[in-house]
Design a protein around this motif. Structure first.
Motif, PDB file in Angstrom:
ATOM      1  N   LEU A 176       0.822  -1.201   0.000  1.00  0.00           N
ATOM      2  CA  LEU A 176       0.000   0.000   0.000  1.00  0.00           C
ATOM      3  C   LEU A 176       0.861   1.258   0.000  1.00  0.00           C
ATOM      4  CD1 LEU A 176      -2.842   1.260   0.250  1.00  0.00           C
ATOM      5  CD2 LEU A 176      -2.525   1.171   2.709  1.00  0.00           C
ATOM      6  N   VAL A 177       1.860   1.302   0.859  1.00  0.00           N
ATOM      7  CA  VAL A 177       2.735   2.472   0.945  1.00  0.00           C
ATOM      8  C   VAL A 177       3.535   2.639  -0.340  1.00  0.00           C
ATOM      9  CG1 VAL A 177       4.728   3.450   2.157  1.00  0.00           C
ATOM     10  CG2 VAL A 177       2.855   2.444   3.458  1.00  0.00           C
ATOM     11  N   ASN A 178       4.089   1.552  -0.866  1.00  0.00           N
ATOM     12  CA  ASN A 178       4.859   1.644  -2.110  1.00  0.00           C
ATOM     13  C   ASN A 178       3.980   2.106  -3.264  1.00  0.00           C
ATOM     14  OD1 ASN A 178       7.364   0.936  -1.124  1.00  0.00           O
ATOM     15  ND2 ASN A 178       7.000  -1.235  -1.386  1.00  0.00           N
ATOM     16  N   SER A 179       2.752   1.628  -3.342  1.00  0.00           N
ATOM     17  CA  SER A 179       1.842   2.052  -4.398  1.00  0.00           C
ATOM     18  C   SER A 179       1.574   3.552  -4.305  1.00  0.00           C
ATOM     19  CB  SER A 179       0.516   1.296  -4.311  1.00  0.00           C
ATOM     20  OG  SER A 179       0.722  -0.069  -4.514  1.00  0.00           O
ATOM     21  N   LEU A 180       1.348   4.039  -3.114  1.00  0.00           N
ATOM     22  CA  LEU A 180       1.099   5.464  -2.919  1.00  0.00           C
ATOM     23  C   LEU A 180       2.316   6.292  -3.296  1.00  0.00           C
ATOM     24  CD1 LEU A 180      -0.732   7.738  -1.874  1.00  0.00           C
ATOM     25  CD2 LEU A 180       0.260   7.345   0.379  1.00  0.00           C
ATOM     26  N   VAL A 181       3.483   5.876  -2.848  1.00  0.00           N
ATOM     27  CA  VAL A 181       4.713   6.628  -3.128  1.00  0.00           C
ATOM     28  C   VAL A 181       4.983   6.678  -4.620  1.00  0.00           C
ATOM     29  CG1 VAL A 181       7.230   6.567  -2.893  1.00  0.00           C
ATOM     30  CG2 VAL A 181       5.784   6.284  -0.880  1.00  0.00           C
ATOM     31  N   TYR A 182       4.924   5.544  -5.291  1.00  0.00           N
ATOM     32  CA  TYR A 182       5.268   5.527  -6.714  1.00  0.00           C
ATOM     33  C   TYR A 182       4.168   6.124  -7.582  1.00  0.00           C
ATOM     34  CZ  TYR A 182       9.419   3.187  -5.306  1.00  0.00           C
ATOM     35  OH  TYR A 182      10.610   2.908  -4.699  1.00  0.00           O
ATOM     36  N   PHE A 183       2.926   6.139  -7.106  1.00  0.00           N
ATOM     37  CA  PHE A 183       1.876   6.865  -7.803  1.00  0.00           C
ATOM     38  C   PHE A 183       2.165   8.357  -7.748  1.00  0.00           C
ATOM     39  CE2 PHE A 183      -2.080   9.285  -7.551  1.00  0.00           C
ATOM     40  CZ  PHE A 183      -2.610   9.003  -8.799  1.00  0.00           C
ATOM     41  N   LEU A 184       2.544   8.840  -6.575  1.00  0.00           N
ATOM     42  CA  LEU A 184       2.857  10.265  -6.447  1.00  0.00           C
ATOM     43  C   LEU A 184       4.096  10.660  -7.240  1.00  0.00           C
ATOM     44  CD1 LEU A 184       2.059  10.796  -2.664  1.00  0.00           C
ATOM     45  CD2 LEU A 184       0.701  11.508  -4.638  1.00  0.00           C
ATOM     46  N   VAL A 185       5.091   9.790  -7.288  1.00  0.00           N
ATOM     47  CA  VAL A 185       6.280  10.051  -8.095  1.00  0.00           C
ATOM     48  C   VAL A 185       5.901  10.117  -9.570  1.00  0.00           C
ATOM     49  CG1 VAL A 185       8.463   9.063  -8.882  1.00  0.00           C
ATOM     50  CG2 VAL A 185       7.936   9.110  -6.447  1.00  0.00           C
ATOM     51  N   GLY A 186       5.117   9.167 -10.042  1.00  0.00           N
ATOM     52  CA  GLY A 186       4.669   9.165 -11.430  1.00  0.00           C
ATOM     53  C   GLY A 186       3.819  10.374 -11.766  1.00  0.00           C
ATOM     54  N   LEU A 187       2.952  10.768 -10.846  1.00  0.00           N
ATOM     55  CA  LEU A 187       2.122  11.943 -11.055  1.00  0.00           C
ATOM     56  C   LEU A 187       2.989  13.199 -11.148  1.00  0.00           C
ATOM     57  CD1 LEU A 187      -0.835  12.881 -11.225  1.00  0.00           C
ATOM     58  CD2 LEU A 187      -0.742  13.239  -8.759  1.00  0.00           C
ATOM     59  N   GLY A 188       3.992  13.296 -10.303  1.00  0.00           N
ATOM     60  CA  GLY A 188       4.902  14.439 -10.350  1.00  0.00           C
ATOM     61  C   GLY A 188       5.658  14.511 -11.659  1.00  0.00           C
ATOM     62  N   VAL A 189       6.110  13.366 -12.143  1.00  0.00           N
ATOM     63  CA  VAL A 189       6.827  13.321 -13.431  1.00  0.00           C
ATOM     64  C   VAL A 189       5.875  13.726 -14.554  1.00  0.00           C
ATOM     65  CG1 VAL A 189       7.931  11.779 -15.089  1.00  0.00           C
ATOM     66  CG2 VAL A 189       8.547  11.660 -12.671  1.00  0.00           C
ATOM     67  N   ALA A 190       4.647  13.241 -14.525  1.00  0.00           N
ATOM     68  CA  ALA A 190       3.688  13.577 -15.567  1.00  0.00           C
ATOM     69  C   ALA A 190       3.365  15.059 -15.568  1.00  0.00           C
ATOM     70  CB  ALA A 190       2.407  12.760 -15.380  1.00  0.00           C
ATOM     71  N   VAL A 191       3.250  15.649 -14.391  1.00  0.00           N
ATOM     72  CA  VAL A 191       2.965  17.084 -14.301  1.00  0.00           C
ATOM     73  C   VAL A 191       4.149  17.893 -14.815  1.00  0.00           C
ATOM     74  CG1 VAL A 191       2.608  18.976 -12.665  1.00  0.00           C
ATOM     75  CG2 VAL A 191       1.249  16.899 -12.482  1.00  0.00           C
ATOM     76  N   MET A 192       5.354  17.444 -14.530  1.00  0.00           N
ATOM     77  CA  MET A 192       6.532  18.167 -15.000  1.00  0.00           C
ATOM     78  C   MET A 192       6.669  18.082 -16.514  1.00  0.00           C
ATOM     79  SD  MET A 192       9.225  17.182 -12.001  1.00  0.00           S
ATOM     80  CE  MET A 192      10.620  17.670 -12.947  1.00  0.00           C
TER      81      MET A 192
END
Length: 58
Positions: free
Chosen positions: A40-56
């Motif tokens: 659960l924690v890894n999914s949340l962390v890597y979702f947020l990382v991916g979202l940040g990359v997509a926004v950038m």
């Protein structure tokens, strides 16, 4: 072949690090569904990382 396995193990440990740290903070053992919380924690962390990359990118 042994060196490739070591590299794979190191990569897996690095990817699972956020969840392992969270489980250690909460004091969870394997009997307390540690792997479920780690996922659960890894999914949340890597979702947020991916979202940040997509926004950038956009």
């Amino acid at each position: 072949m042994g060196q490739l396995a070591l590299m794979g193990n190191a990569l897996a440990r690095a990817l699972l690090l956020p969840g392992d740290l969270a489980c250690n903070v909460f004091g969870l053992s394997r009997a307390n569904n540690r792997d479920l919380v780690r996922m659960l924690v890894n999914s949340l962390v890597y979702f947020l990382v991916g979202l940040g990359v997509a926004v950038m990118i956009v």
